[in-house]
Design an enzyme around this catalytic site. Structure first.
Site, PDB file in Angstrom:
ATOM      1  N   ASP A 100     -11.960  -1.015   7.306  1.00 53.15           N
ATOM      2  CA  ASP A 100     -10.547  -0.931   6.937  1.00 53.15           C
ATOM      3  C   ASP A 100     -10.168   0.389   6.289  1.00 53.15           C
ATOM      4  O   ASP A 100      -9.950   0.430   5.081  1.00 53.15           O
ATOM      5  CB  ASP A 100     -10.185  -2.088   6.005  1.00 53.15           C
ATOM      6  CG  ASP A 100      -8.693  -2.129   5.727  1.00 53.15           C
ATOM      7  OD1 ASP A 100      -7.943  -1.428   6.422  1.00 53.15           O
ATOM      8  OD2 ASP A 100      -8.286  -2.864   4.820  1.00 53.15           O
ATOM      9  N   ARG A 111       0.826  -1.222   0.000  1.00 58.47           N
ATOM     10  CA  ARG A 111       0.000   0.000   0.000  1.00 58.47           C
ATOM     11  C   ARG A 111       0.856   1.266   0.000  1.00 58.47           C
ATOM     12  O   ARG A 111       0.441   2.297   0.528  1.00 58.47           O
ATOM     13  CB  ARG A 111      -0.976   0.020   1.178  1.00 58.47           C
ATOM     14  CG  ARG A 111      -1.757  -1.258   1.389  1.00 58.47           C
ATOM     15  CD  ARG A 111      -2.447  -1.731   0.137  1.00 58.47           C
ATOM     16  NE  ARG A 111      -3.137  -3.007   0.355  1.00 58.47           N
ATOM     17  CZ  ARG A 111      -3.711  -3.704  -0.626  1.00 58.47           C
ATOM     18  NH1 ARG A 111      -3.647  -3.281  -1.884  1.00 58.47           N
ATOM     19  NH2 ARG A 111      -4.325  -4.836  -0.361  1.00 58.47           N
ATOM     20  N   GLU A 139      -4.424   4.220   0.769  1.00 55.30           N
ATOM     21  CA  GLU A 139      -4.834   2.962   0.143  1.00 55.30           C
ATOM     22  C   GLU A 139      -6.209   3.069  -0.508  1.00 55.30           C
ATOM     23  O   GLU A 139      -6.434   2.512  -1.578  1.00 55.30           O
ATOM     24  CB  GLU A 139      -4.851   1.852   1.203  1.00 55.30           C
ATOM     25  CG  GLU A 139      -5.346   0.513   0.689  1.00 55.30           C
ATOM     26  CD  GLU A 139      -5.269  -0.592   1.739  1.00 55.30           C
ATOM     27  OE1 GLU A 139      -4.835  -0.317   2.876  1.00 55.30           O
ATOM     28  OE2 GLU A 139      -5.644  -1.737   1.407  1.00 55.30           O
ATOM     29  N   GLU A 178      -6.096 -12.041   8.345  1.00 57.08           N
ATOM     30  CA  GLU A 178      -5.830 -12.097   6.903  1.00 57.08           C
ATOM     31  C   GLU A 178      -4.721 -13.099   6.571  1.00 57.08           C
ATOM     32  O   GLU A 178      -3.836 -12.811   5.756  1.00 57.08           O
ATOM     33  CB  GLU A 178      -5.451 -10.705   6.366  1.00 57.08           C
ATOM     34  CG  GLU A 178      -6.579  -9.698   6.511  1.00 57.08           C
ATOM     35  CD  GLU A 178      -6.259  -8.344   5.865  1.00 57.08           C
ATOM     36  OE1 GLU A 178      -7.174  -7.769   5.272  1.00 57.08           O
ATOM     37  OE2 GLU A 178      -5.099  -7.894   5.955  1.00 57.08           O
TER      38      GLU A 178
END
Lengths: 716, 716
Positions: free
Chosen positions: A380, A183, A408, A307
């Site tokens: 997020d 990112r 991002e 994740e």
């Protein structure tokens, strides 16, 4: 000399200043000559300096000031050994000349890292004092004084006491050891897989440290939270130590993101189970090795069971087990564990509810040197989210805010989105955890709950691009994060104003319009990307550009936009009210009730909490569909406005940065149009309602927009 | 039946009409059911028909009428053998029933191809009469009656006499024998290199002939003026003959473009020198062969010594020698030669002056069956040109106008540019050749100079695309060309109005806005491509998109935009005044003087005739630079306006054509922006002046726009 000739000379001088290209590499530490009336005034107030004390931090402060003062005023300042009229005296209480000033009260309020700025009487006039309890405080006070000069503020009659709101003010770099930056949109990692020798980059790293120190950043985690276990090898520990040595004079501690499976992966252990004594022993040895190399090492940042990252749950243990084991190991060295609460798994429960559900059972059960790091919103880092319900809810565990400086979800380094306004929105949001005034800021800064640790982190937007951040104007986000980490009560306007003056120009005809653009910029991005509480509409994987339609076979449903927007012939939005996922129940009353009803839910979060029919009437009387359309269009008009306004500002700054920024606004405008048209044409396939007839029409079909690829448009 | 049920049934019926997709293949000959009040009225006026006469043309007229009437009214009409009340009687003076009507005066005014439309008394009421001196006239009269019905005009009290203004009304197809179409944007050639057998396409060719006959076209040259010599081989003559047989009943003669070098290339002769008796003999034989196959063959169209084509000058002969040799050969068969005056060579003289210079010496020296075909402007079909100075200057030679229907320079088949307004501008332009009122139309239609031949040609925009023209709305250009060739005094509004009603809808809420868009459309294209007299700024070779910067090594300078715009730090424009190329001298007074001074030159031709400084003040008080900018911006706003207006018209016509057209407007708008930004950013590199601050900013840099390629954007 004839007037004409003087005018000619002045013209030449002016041209040579104006034409001098700047690369942006100096950030807000340019120290270019100030307008003459300012430099004259400052030269009168400060004619000599005394830096009392001689540690490396005091030396850094002195070097910074001497160079800066000469740059700003064109005059070198005289160093003296005792203060007189028009002396700047800088030092800590360990020096007699400071201890004798009678500033005990102020210094006690300034605390460990704060400072006192005072104009004080001295024989024959007055002097300027920067006093602190530590050389770090003296360094921050010196930068504060310079900031006043750089932004044209008065140095007369100073009576300032400052102390930071958070103890730990960190950057998180998501830099991979191969040199890529997750990112990151400003080029290669500044830390890893460099082509240069370390010695060639020392000045560069010092510049990084100076910039951070100037805004109060006192820690940095320099590798990605998706951590490579190799970072714990001797080779990398050595590299951390080299950097720590450079950063230390600037009061910046170094932190490390660690992979929870490291004992098995690089230690050769059978597993990485936190309750396995061999595992704890391995970490003890490793931590001892780190502290031998870096005596003031800050601690670990951990993304576990999130994740796909390994974690204690891989062995049937808990976040508590994992965090506390590492905390115990670090306690001996006064290190800390920042344990991230960014966890969610595909399944029946709303992703927005999962961090709360998973972490609340552990509230009060962590070691004292554990702090739970929580992203500002429950999903997020979207352009707009409600605050995470963990703020205010975890009352017996220190909780720290994680903001994302790198954009991002807000246009990478191509769009201007001045994020101070977004962060202030979160910091000022009232959780009602302890009644009114229980802002997110107060749930994390120790004023609401007793916390042994207070901290805040920002995911950096920094890379090897000459501009550091890939876009001159979003250097302001690095700057603003530091300033808010120091004092979350600063206003976004004031931060923008001082940053612009330090970085670009003092001319009010420039500062005013650019401040206005910056203040409007994040809302513009929300409008053309995800208005009215929409979220997570961006492209698969790269997260760039609109892809509300994306459907990747076999993909986690909670990584796909449809999971979030739920557009259908009926309507659009995610029902998180009591009739839906009931995410609202995680908030305190009356926030819960406000969010629960579409009548009282703030319109800018409406579709975050509610699934509503296309013809639902908003307070304006407009239908939901038309409201969505008008917001997307308003966003594009804002982007066009920025572009137009910037063009008006030509000539106020150097040509190179002007042209660089001008190009970014072109990209931003065309991408705003891309977002608007892609989202509206896609949602229109469900709404079957027209774009109001008076509006400019999209010039591409949805099918064409679906073919528009990241690679075709992205310019880094 | 309950009302609700009736409403339901009506709803279904309405839906089924509305949803019926149309491909556009029927052009303006759709003959769909008319609104009921109209069909009732027409069914009352015409209850029976009598077509007196039985040649193929009369048969075609009758077939057309019977099918059309049933389609338009839903009722088949009865055929009778003698007229009664409410009969439509159609015939020529060779039929007694017509000859006895006492219409001698009217018929004498109608001439060879004209017609009389009359409401006449008959026993028991009135009848409608279409009378003519030829079956061609009867056919045109029948189509005129149908056009009245199709466009909702009254059939009561008719008293119309019509005759065409030009004897020869031709399409020129630039179709190559390999099936490609030079400057064609509607697919493959309808004539050459077909995949189907001829027999499979007979209905298709009949449709082509019907469409042309309906607007009065009576000739067609079906191969490219850049002619392949093979067209004169027996194989191709046979193919011409097959088509001529289909076209003949519709009064359409076939013409052939010939390559002047044919005797050498396919005849095996030593040369093609027009004064070589063998060459003339070869042509005599060839022409005789053609006439054996096509007794009513029209003649030759010749592009000689132009853009690399061979011609008499290759042998030291002249245009006069070449044209007259072919004319003599054709005279025996009553064929004609159309000799094009589109000639220019790179060199010192202004391209705009060369056709005049080259052809004026031959005025009065051509054979009677030669007509000189002159493009409307002195350069080449640009969005706006002044009229060619040859109009009015050649007084002893028939001169014919060549218009371009295909939009080589006006956005191919992607942009709406209703060209009737452009053609009217040329037709109505006053040459002052014989004092005021010497319009271009009158210099070519025989009313100003005695001409043995009058003619007009349009370069077709036709291909195998289902829509015929690649864009539904620019079928109107084919239509308008035919209508103006018949009567150049028709107004563009009236032509648009009748074409829209025939082709799309009668609803005034649709016809009004679309007429308005069509009327504004060509000026919009001028504005966003080449305002204020700029010209020839388009892409190299393909002529698509803006490339004012193009510089191809070794290219003919007169094929490059810089030759025409001459932008520099000083200013822009081509000085064709007395101080420049003096092209103005080729015009009659006072046109010459008007054009010669920037004060009196029409602003829409200003930069055609003048090179002016960027700060030159126009009558508005604006500088030249700002005026150029505002015109480009106005053009884009017009394109956006068209797009927005079209979206408002959804539901008035079938969904398929609506969506097809909607997509074209999207393309047009984005390409308008491309033109605007590319031209302005390029010219700005010379002007160094800003785009006024209140205007939307370009979202691409010039370098990016230079990379935008024809292939990336063009959709055919």
């Amino acid at each position: 000399m004839k007037m004409k000739f003087i005018a000619w000379i002045l013209g030449i001088l002016w041209l040579s200043v104006s034409a001098q290209a700047e690369t942006g590499a100096d950030l807000w530490l340019r120290y270019q000559r100030l307008p003459s009336e300012l430099s004259a005034s400052y030269s009168q107030t400060i004619r000599s300096v005394q830096f009392a004390g001689s540690d490396a931090t005091m030396a850094a402060a002195k070097d910074e000031f001497l160079a800066a003062f000469e740059g700003l005023t064109g005059k070198a300042v005289q160093q003296v050994r005792r203060p007189a009229a028009a002396t700047l005296l800088v030092g800590t209480t360990s020096e007699k000349v400071i201890a004798d000033l009678g500033l005990e009260d102020e210094l006690s309020r300034a605390g460990e890292e704060g400072y006192v700025l005072r104009t004080m009487d001295v024989k024959g006039g007055s002097m300027t004092v920067v006093a602190a309890n530590s050389s770090a405080g003296a360094l921050y006070g010196t930068f504060a004084l310079l900031r006043r000069m750089q932004s044209g503020q008065s140095l007369e009659n100073l009576a300032v006491v400052e102390s930071p709101k958070y103890d730990l003010r960190l950057l998180n770099h998501w830099d991979n050891l191969d040199g890529t930056v997750e990112r990151g949109y400003a080029g290669h990692s500044i830390f890893w897989n460099r082509t240069e020798e370390f010695s060639e980059l020392e000045d560069f790293y010092r510049q990084y440290a100076r910039a951070n120190a100037s805004i109060g950043i006192n820690g940095t985690a320099i590798n990605n939270v998706n951590a490579n276990p190799d970072v714990l090898t001797a080779e990398y520990i050595q590299q951390f130590a080299q950097l720590a040595d450079i950063f230390r004079p600037y009061n910046i501690r170094i932190y490390m993101s660690v992979n929870f499976a490291s004992p098995a992966v690089i230690g050769g252990l059978e597993n990485s189970d936190p309750l396995n004594p061999d595992v704890e022993a391995w970490w003890e040895n490793k931590v001892a090795e780190i502290y031998r190399a870096i005596p003031d090492f800050g601690g670990f940042l951990v993304k576990a069971n999130s994740e796909g990252q390994p974690g204690p749950m891989d062995y049937g243990r808990t976040h508590q087990d994992g965090a506390n084991m590492l905390a115990r190991v670090l306690q001996a060295h006064e290190g800390i564990v920042m344990w991230r609460a960014f966890v969610y798994e595909p399944g029946d429960d709303d992703r927005a509810r999962q961090a709360y559900n998973e972490f609340m059972p552990f509230d009060g059960k962590f070691e004292d040197n554990v702090i739970v790091q929580v992203k500002n919103g429950p999903i997020d880092f979207q352009p707009r989210e409600p605050f995470s319900p963990l703020f205010g809810a975890m009352q017996k565990t220190p909780v720290m805010l994680e903001f994302q400086i790198t954009q991002e979800y807000l246009g990478f380094s191509d769009h201007l989105a001045y994020l101070s306004t977004m962060w202030k929105e979160v910091l000022d949001a009232d959780t009602w955890a302890k009644g009114p005034g229980s802002t997110v800021a107060r749930t994390t800064d120790g004023t609401l709950f007793p916390q042994t640790l207070t901290a805040i982190a920002g995911v950096a937007n920094i890379g090897r691009d000459t501009t550091w951040t890939g876009h001159h104007l979003i250097q302001s986000n690095w700057y603003a994060f530091g300033r808010l980490a120091w004092d979350h009560q600063l206003s976004s306007e004031d931060i923008a104003d001082e940053w612009i003056k330090m970085t670009l120009s003092h001319n009010p005809a420039f500062v005013g319009p650019l401040t206005d653009m910056m203040m409007r910029s994040r809302e513009a991005v929300v409008d053309y990307m995800t208005p009215l509480g929409l979220h997570h509409l961006m492209g698969w994987s790269h997260h760039y550009g609109p892809e509300p339609w994306t459907d990747i076979e076999g993909a986690r449903p909670d990584w796909l936009p449809r999971y979030y927007h739920k557009a259908s012939a009926y309507g659009i939005g995610f029902d998180r009210s009591e009739t839906g996922s009931n995410a609202v129940e995680q908030y305190f009353s009356p926030v819960k009730e406000l969010y629960n009803s579409p009548e009282t839910c703030p319109e800018n979060l409406l579709l975050w909490f509610h699934h509503l029919p296309w013809d639902y009437r908003l307070k304006s009387g407009q239908t939901l569909w038309n409201s969505i359309v008008y917001r997307y269009y308003a966003g594009v008009e804002e982007a066009r406005h920025f572009q137009r306004e910037w063009d008006r500002l030509e000539g106020f700054i150097d040509d190179q940065r002007f042209a660089d920024i001008q190009f970014k606004f072109k990209v931003q405008t065309r991408e705003a149009i891309w977002w608007r048209d892609a989202c509206l044409l896609y949602f229109q396939t469900y709404s079957k309602r027209p774009i109001p007839a008076e509006l400019e029409r999209p010039v591409h079909d949805l099918d064409e927009l679906k073919e528009t690829k990241f690679e075709m448009l992205h310019h880094n």
